[in-house]
Write a protein that holds these residues in place. Structure first.
Motif, mmCIF file in Angstrom:
data_model
loop_
_atom_site.group_PDB
_atom_site.id
_atom_site.type_symbol
_atom_site.label_atom_id
_atom_site.label_comp_id
_atom_site.label_asym_id
_atom_site.label_seq_id
_atom_site.Cartn_x
_atom_site.Cartn_y
_atom_site.Cartn_z
ATOM 1 N N UNK A 281 -11.881 5.201 13.431
ATOM 2 C CA UNK A 281 -12.403 4.258 14.429
ATOM 3 C C UNK A 281 -13.491 4.906 15.276
ATOM 4 N N UNK A 282 -13.504 6.225 15.309
ATOM 5 C CA UNK A 282 -14.538 6.938 16.042
ATOM 6 C C UNK A 282 -15.865 6.917 15.273
ATOM 7 N N UNK A 283 -15.780 7.140 13.989
ATOM 8 C CA UNK A 283 -16.992 7.318 13.187
ATOM 9 C C UNK A 283 -17.574 5.999 12.695
ATOM 10 N N UNK A 284 -16.695 5.032 12.390
ATOM 11 C CA UNK A 284 -17.168 3.774 11.803
ATOM 12 C C UNK A 284 -17.287 2.720 12.902
ATOM 13 N N UNK A 285 -18.474 2.110 13.043
ATOM 14 C CA UNK A 285 -18.620 1.092 14.094
ATOM 15 C C UNK A 285 -17.906 -0.214 13.731
ATOM 16 N N UNK A 286 -17.602 -1.002 14.762
ATOM 17 C CA UNK A 286 -17.027 -2.341 14.618
ATOM 18 C C UNK A 286 -15.752 -2.334 13.762
ATOM 19 N N UNK A 287 -14.777 -1.622 14.265
ATOM 20 C CA UNK A 287 -13.462 -1.624 13.630
ATOM 21 C C UNK A 287 -12.471 -2.118 14.671
ATOM 22 N N UNK A 288 -11.324 -2.575 14.231
ATOM 23 C CA UNK A 288 -10.255 -2.859 15.186
ATOM 24 C C UNK A 288 -8.922 -2.491 14.566
ATOM 25 N N UNK A 289 -8.060 -1.930 15.399
ATOM 26 C CA UNK A 289 -6.725 -1.558 14.927
ATOM 27 C C UNK A 289 -5.818 -2.754 15.182
ATOM 28 N N UNK A 290 -5.175 -3.238 14.134
ATOM 29 C CA UNK A 290 -4.319 -4.411 14.256
ATOM 30 C C UNK A 290 -2.880 -4.002 14.558
ATOM 31 N N UNK A 291 -2.261 -4.742 15.472
ATOM 32 C CA UNK A 291 -0.852 -4.490 15.778
ATOM 33 C C UNK A 291 -0.668 -3.965 17.184
ATOM 34 N N UNK A 292 0.575 -3.635 17.473
ATOM 35 C CA UNK A 292 0.967 -3.191 18.804
ATOM 36 C C UNK A 292 1.010 -1.665 18.771
ATOM 37 N N UNK A 293 -0.142 -1.045 19.063
ATOM 38 C CA UNK A 293 -0.275 0.401 18.802
ATOM 39 C C UNK A 293 0.735 1.248 19.584
ATOM 40 N N UNK A 294 1.258 0.721 20.676
ATOM 41 C CA UNK A 294 2.214 1.515 21.457
ATOM 42 C C UNK A 294 3.652 1.327 21.007
ATOM 43 N N UNK A 295 3.853 0.425 20.067
ATOM 44 C CA UNK A 295 5.234 0.147 19.663
ATOM 45 C C UNK A 295 5.283 -0.177 18.180
ATOM 46 N N UNK A 296 5.059 0.865 17.378
ATOM 47 C CA UNK A 296 5.043 0.632 15.930
ATOM 48 C C UNK A 296 5.586 1.850 15.197
ATOM 49 N N UNK A 297 5.787 1.673 13.923
ATOM 50 C CA UNK A 297 6.285 2.748 13.076
ATOM 51 C C UNK A 297 5.318 3.922 13.110
ATOM 52 N N UNK A 298 5.825 5.143 12.944
ATOM 53 C CA UNK A 298 4.931 6.299 13.019
ATOM 54 C C UNK A 298 4.008 6.470 11.813
ATOM 55 N N UNK A 299 4.257 5.733 10.739
ATOM 56 C CA UNK A 299 3.516 6.022 9.499
ATOM 57 C C UNK A 299 2.422 5.010 9.181
ATOM 58 N N UNK A 300 2.337 3.917 9.956
ATOM 59 C CA UNK A 300 1.518 2.776 9.541
ATOM 60 C C UNK A 300 0.288 2.600 10.413
ATOM 61 N N UNK A 301 -0.866 2.386 9.757
ATOM 62 C CA UNK A 301 -2.082 2.044 10.470
ATOM 63 C C UNK A 301 -2.753 0.887 9.750
ATOM 64 N N UNK A 302 -3.079 -0.155 10.499
ATOM 65 C CA UNK A 302 -3.750 -1.322 9.923
ATOM 66 C C UNK A 302 -5.090 -1.481 10.636
ATOM 67 N N UNK A 303 -6.157 -1.208 9.907
ATOM 68 C CA UNK A 303 -7.489 -1.192 10.520
ATOM 69 C C UNK A 303 -8.382 -2.232 9.854
ATOM 70 N N UNK A 304 -9.050 -3.039 10.673
ATOM 71 C CA UNK A 304 -10.031 -3.987 10.142
ATOM 72 C C UNK A 304 -11.421 -3.368 10.211
ATOM 73 N N UNK A 305 -12.094 -3.366 9.055
ATOM 74 C CA UNK A 305 -13.505 -2.980 8.995
ATOM 75 C C UNK A 305 -14.251 -4.298 8.899
ATOM 76 N N UNK A 306 -14.752 -4.744 10.037
ATOM 77 C CA UNK A 306 -15.195 -6.129 10.120
ATOM 78 C C UNK A 306 -16.421 -6.422 9.276
ATOM 79 N N UNK A 307 -16.495 -7.667 8.827
ATOM 80 C CA UNK A 307 -17.614 -8.244 8.079
ATOM 81 C C UNK A 307 -17.710 -7.786 6.628
ATOM 82 N N UNK A 308 -16.658 -7.108 6.125
ATOM 83 C CA UNK A 308 -16.650 -6.816 4.680
ATOM 84 C C UNK A 308 -15.265 -7.146 4.128
ATOM 85 N N UNK A 309 -15.154 -7.133 2.806
ATOM 86 C CA UNK A 309 -13.908 -7.490 2.147
ATOM 87 C C UNK A 309 -13.015 -6.265 1.941
#
Ligand code: PLP
Length: 391
Positions: A281-309
Motif C-alpha cells: 500500500x506504500x508503493x502502489x498508489x490508489x489501493x485500499x485494504x478491505x475489512x476491519x484491520x484492527x479486528x481480523x485474523x493474523x494471516x489475511x490481507x484483502x487489498x483492492x488495486x483499484x481500476x483493474x481486474x
C-alpha cells in the motif's frame, strides 16, 4: 508428476486450503498402509484403530478447550455446517426462521437458499463498510420464531473476526440455538470453549494443515443433536458411516501442531501479513485494504488495486508461481465480484480489483519480498491498459 510452473511456488492462498504438514502425513500414513482395519470390527486388527480415533478426538478437544465427547468427526466444514443447521431446525419444528450474516461462506448462504425453497424464512444481517456486523439489526431479527442463528467466527475473504459470544447470548435470550462456522479461526486464534455459550461450531481439516475430506463439529455438552447421516452406530450414533481413520488421525495431529504454533501464527505470520500490506500500500498508489484491520485474523490481507481486474493480477502473479486469490475460491470463474465485498458496499472499481493474500506458518519473508518486488510493475502494466484508470 503435476507441476504448477517452473518457478518455486509461493503459496499465499491458505484460506482456500493448506499444505498437509509433514508431521501430519507421517502420523496418518500407517493408517493407510498397515492399520487399515475397520474400527467397528470385533477383531483386534480393526478394533485397535478405535483407540487412535479417540486419541485424535482428545487432541482436537484440547486445541478448543472442549471435552472430547463434544467433538464429532465429519467429512468437511460444509458437512459440519449443514449438520448443525438441520439438527437445530429439527429440534424446533415450530420455528421457521434462521438468521445468518450476509458475509457467510456459501456453505451457509446456499444452504439458506435451499431452506427458503423449503419454506423457511432466512434473514441476513448486513455489515458496514469495514465488514462489521450490524448488531442492532441482528438483535431485531432474532426473535422467538428463530430456530437457529449462524454467524461465522471469522470471514474467509477479509479475515474479520465476529463477536460470536455476544451473538450466542442474544440467541440464547430468545431460545434459539447458535452455530458458528469457525473453519477460518481454528489454529489461527486461541479458542476456549470452557465458558462459552456457543452451541455448535464447524471446523475443517484442510484449513489447518490436515488433508481434505475431514472436518469436525463441536456440539456443546447438553445440546440436542440429530444425525445428518443415518445408518451405522459410528460416532456414538451421531454420524453414520465408517470413520475416515487416516483423516481423523491427521486432524488430531494437525490440532496438536496448531496448539504448538498458535503464538507463532500471531507473531511471525502476522508480521509477514503486516509487512506485505504496508509495503504494497506504500508503493502502489490508489489501493485500499478491505475489512476491519484492527479486528481480523493474523494471516489475511484483502487489498483492492483499484481500476483493474483482480483476475488479471492473479494470472500475472501465477506466471511467477505466486498463488493468491480474488474473492473466494468458490466464486472464481464467475465475473461477479465477491458477495462479501458487495455486502460491504466496496465500490465496483475496487471490488473487481481485490486480491486476498492468506499466509501460513510455511511462508517466509522471502515470499513477501518477491511479491512486493513484482506486484507494483504488474499493477502499473494493467493500469496502463485499463480504460478506467485516469492516473
Ligand atoms: C473452506 C470453508 C468452508 C468449507 O469447508 P470444506 O471443508 O471445504 O467443506 C466453510 N466455511 C468457511 C469459512 C471456509 O473457509
Amino acid at each position: 508428476m503435476m507441476s504448477a510452473s517452473d518457478n518455486k511456488t509461493i503459496y499465499v492462498d491458505n484460506n482456500a486450503t493448506t499444505k498437509v504438514a509433514p508431521e501430519v502425513l507421517e502420523a496418518m500414513y500407517p493408517f493407510l498402509t498397515e492399520f487399515y482395519g475397520n474400527p467397528s470390527s470385533v477383531h483386534t486388527f480393526g478394533g485397535q484403530v478405535a483407540a487412535h480415533i479417540e486419541d485424535a478426538r482428545a487432541k482436537v478437544a484440547a486445541l478448543l478447550g472442549a471435552k472430547p465427547h463434544e467433538i464429532l468427526f465429519t467429512s468437511c466444514g460444509t458437512e459440519s455446517d449443514s449438520s448443525a443447521i438441520y439438527s437445530a431446525l429439527y429440534q424446533c419444528p415450530n420455528k421457521k426462521k434462521i438468521v445468518v450474516s450476509k458475509v457467510e461462506h456459501p456453505a451457509i448462504l446456499n444452504l439458506g437458499q435451499e431452506l427458503e425453497r423449503r419454506g423457511y424464512k432466512v434473514e441476513t444481517v448486513p455489515v458496514d463498510s469495514k465488514g462489521r456486523l450490524d448488531m442492532e439489526r441482528l438483535e431485531e431479527m432474532v426473535d422467538d420464531k428463530t430456530a437457529v442463528v449462524s454467524v461465522m467466527w471469522a470471514n474467509n475473504e477479509t479475515g474479520n473476526i465476529y463477536p460470536v459470544e455476544q451473538i450466542a447470548e442474544i440467541a440464547e435470550k430468545h431460545g434459539a440455538l447458535f452455530h458458528t462456522d469457525a473453519v477460518q479461526v481454528v489454529g489461527k486464534i486461541l479458542i476456549d470453549m470452557a465458558d462459552s455459550q456457543i452451541d455448535m461450531f464447524s471446523l475443517s481439516g484442510h484449513k489447518l494443515h490436515a488433508p481434505k475430506g475431514v472436518g469436525a463439529l463441536y456440539i456443546r455438552r447438553g445440546t440436542r443433536f440429530r444425525p445428518f447421516l443415518a445408518g451405522g452406530h459410528q460416532e456414538r450414533n451421531r454420524r453414520a458411516g465408517t470413520e475416515n481413520v487416516p483423516g481423523i488421525v491427521a486432524l488430531g495431529k494437525a490440532a496438536e501442531l496448531a496448539n504448538d504454533n498458535i503464538d507463532f501464527e500471531n507473531r511471525e505470520v502476522r508480521e509477514l501479513r503486516d509487512t506485505l500490506e504496508a509495503r504494497l500500500t506504500d508503493v502502489i498508489p490508489v489501493t485500499r485494504v478491505n475489512g476491519d484491520v484492527d479486528n481480523r485474523l493474523p494471516n489475511t490481507s484483502n487489498i483492492s488495486f483499484e481500476f483493474i481486474e483482480g483476475e488479471s493480477i492473479l494470472m500475472l502473479l501465477d506466471r511467477l508461481g505466486v498463488c493468491a486469490s480474488s474473492g473466494s475460491a468458490c466464486t472464481t470463474g464467475s465475473l461477479e465480484p465477491s458477495h462479501v465485498l458487495r455486502a460491504m458496499g466496496v465500490p465496483y472499481t475496487a471490488a473487481h480489483g481485490a486480491i486476498r493474500f492468506s499466509f501460513s506458518r510455511y511462508n517466509t519473508m522471502e515470499d513477501v519480498d518477491l511479491i512486493c518486488s513484482e506486484l507494483p510493475a504488474i499493477v502499473k502494466r494493467l493500469r496502463d491498459i485499463s480504460p478506467f484508470w485516469k492516473g
